[in-house]
Design an enzyme around this catalytic site. Structure first.
Site, PDB file in Angstrom:
ATOM      1  N   CYS A 164       0.822  -1.230   0.000  1.00 26.92           N
ATOM      2  CA  CYS A 164       0.000   0.000   0.000  1.00 26.92           C
ATOM      3  C   CYS A 164       0.850   1.272   0.000  1.00 26.92           C
ATOM      4  O   CYS A 164       0.308   2.367  -0.171  1.00 26.92           O
ATOM      5  CB  CYS A 164      -0.958  -0.007   1.180  1.00 26.92           C
ATOM      6  SG  CYS A 164      -1.972  -1.484   1.264  1.00 26.92           S
ATOM      7  N   ASN A 198     -10.520   0.014   0.355  1.00 28.86           N
ATOM      8  CA  ASN A 198      -9.059   0.069   0.439  1.00 28.86           C
ATOM      9  C   ASN A 198      -8.493  -0.601  -0.811  1.00 28.86           C
ATOM     10  O   ASN A 198      -8.610  -1.814  -0.981  1.00 28.86           O
ATOM     11  CB  ASN A 198      -8.614  -0.667   1.713  1.00 28.86           C
ATOM     12  CG  ASN A 198      -7.094  -0.722   1.880  1.00 28.86           C
ATOM     13  OD1 ASN A 198      -6.349  -0.604   0.910  1.00 28.86           O
ATOM     14  ND2 ASN A 198      -6.650  -0.937   3.108  1.00 28.86           N
ATOM     15  N   HIS A 205      -2.886   7.007   2.406  1.00 33.13           N
ATOM     16  CA  HIS A 205      -3.443   5.743   1.902  1.00 33.13           C
ATOM     17  C   HIS A 205      -4.792   5.507   2.563  1.00 33.13           C
ATOM     18  O   HIS A 205      -4.945   5.688   3.775  1.00 33.13           O
ATOM     19  CB  HIS A 205      -2.474   4.594   2.207  1.00 33.13           C
ATOM     20  CG  HIS A 205      -3.097   3.251   2.060  1.00 33.13           C
ATOM     21  ND1 HIS A 205      -3.820   2.887   0.941  1.00 33.13           N
ATOM     22  CD2 HIS A 205      -3.144   2.176   2.897  1.00 33.13           C
ATOM     23  CE1 HIS A 205      -4.265   1.662   1.102  1.00 33.13           C
ATOM     24  NE2 HIS A 205      -3.880   1.202   2.281  1.00 33.13           N
TER      25      HIS A 205
END
Ligand code: UT7
Length: 325
Positions: free
Chosen positions: A122, A281, A247
């Protein structure tokens, strides 16, 4: 002794264009609650997600990357022949070889370009942006296409309520090019290999496993200092940051890190990315996609000072300050 010739370095770099892509198929919290022991209320409260997008079986990571990358090139006012290198940040490519980047470059029309994948999970987009910026600054390539692309649904157990509710599919992209002034700051980056067990895909037949609480604790305590280090490296004050794009892992993490930035002088009116609510996500895609969505929605404008920070499996982290194109 004869000196080797090296490219002429450029003064600075900037993001010239953005693009993103999400699959059509929307999966709501209610859809998930219908097939596993969870609820819309739990997911909204604990993670902040309402909807996420999941690709069909025949829609590949490379397909998503091609669309996002092509949009970013057009947004930059360039054509594929202007691109000197392609980096795809990803941790969900179904094949270790071939990589994604060479196929993406070829399909976009960036013929015979240097192309490689970069896996920092990520944190991948911010890692790749740092590498691309240094490549442009050193004169190695004039324009570098950086894409974060993930098909997490290939690696998530659809019956595991601790991961299936969070992860989603998407691609986001940026074109990095030369600039008279520095519009991409130095990268603040690192890793914690000692904490590797926190997020893993153990082997080719395993699904993603996450020790949610320990990653949550790490992110809410260790990521604000990385973001502040990026601000310091860029030579600005936290109060000069217009937009914060971390993120999109969990809305509670976004809010907790922003709170720490506010305590260090970030403005209360700093715009904060909350793209996770409608996108889930999406690992390395989350930061460029959030930027693209926020700009399209008029929430941020060209020239805004944007603080990026990515974090995740590895554990890995990276952040930098950029100007919105
Ligand atoms: O992107 C890469 C980096 N990743 C991250 O940053 C993720 C960081 N971690 C997180 O975002 C959170 O830890 C999660 C969203 C993964 C989990 O949220 P949490 O608030 O930490 O929940 P938990 O794992 O502590 O579980 C709390 C309770 C448990 O029940 P008991 O033992 O208290 O009775 C779980 O079994 O909630 C239960 N639970 C659920 N309940 C309904 C766990 N998942 C669910 C669910 N629906 N989907």
């Amino acid at each position: 002794m004869t000196q080797f010739r090296i490219p002429v370095p450029v003064a600075g770099t900037r993001i010239m264009g953005l693009g993103s892509y999400q699959p059509e198929n929307v999966v709501s919290n209610h859809d998930l609650a219908a097939r596993m022991d969870t609820s819309d209320e739990w997911i909204r409260e604990r993670v902040g997600i309402v909807n996420r997008r999941v690709a069909d079986k025949d829609e590949l990571l490379v397909d998503m990357a091609v669309t996002a990358g092509s949009k970013a090139i057009a947004d930059a006012g360039l054509t594929p022949s202007d691109i000197g290198a392609v980096i795809v940040a990803t941790c969900t490519m179904p094949t270790p070889i071939p990589n994604a980047a060479a196929q993406v470059a070829d399909r976009i029309g960036v013929k015979e370009a240097p192309a490689f994948d970069l896996n920092a999970a990520c944190a991948g987009f911010c890692y790749a942006l740092g590498v691309a910026s240094d490549m442009v600054r050193a004169g190695t390539a004039k324009h570098v296409l950086v894409i974060g692309a993930e098909k997490l649904s290939d690696w998530v157990d659809p019956d595991d309520r601790s991961t299936a509710i969070i992860f989603a599919d998407a691609a986001g992209a940026a074109v990095v090019g030369p600039s008279d002034e520095a519009h991409i700051g130095p990268v603040a980056w690192g890793s914690r290999g000692d904490l590797v067990e926190a997020i893993t895909i153990k082997d080719r037949v395993s699904f993603v496993h996450q020790e949610g609480q320990s990653v949550f604790r790490w992110a809410t305590t260790q990521i604000a200092p990385v973001a502040l280090r990026a601000v310091e490296l860029a030579g600005i004050e936290p109060s000069e940051v217009d937009v914060f794009v971390p993120h999109q892992a969990n809305l509670r993490i976004v809010e907790a890190v922003a709170k720490r930035l506010h305590a260090k002088g970030a403005r209360q009116d700093m715009v904060i990315a909350r793209d996770i609510v409608e996108s889930g996500n999406t690992s390395s895609a989350s930061i460029p996609m959030a930027l693209d969505h926020m700009r399209a929605a008029g929430e941020i404008s060209s020239g805004d000072v944007v603080l990026l920070v990515g974090f995740g499996a590895g554990l890995s982290y990276a952040g930098q300050v950029v100007r919105c194109p």
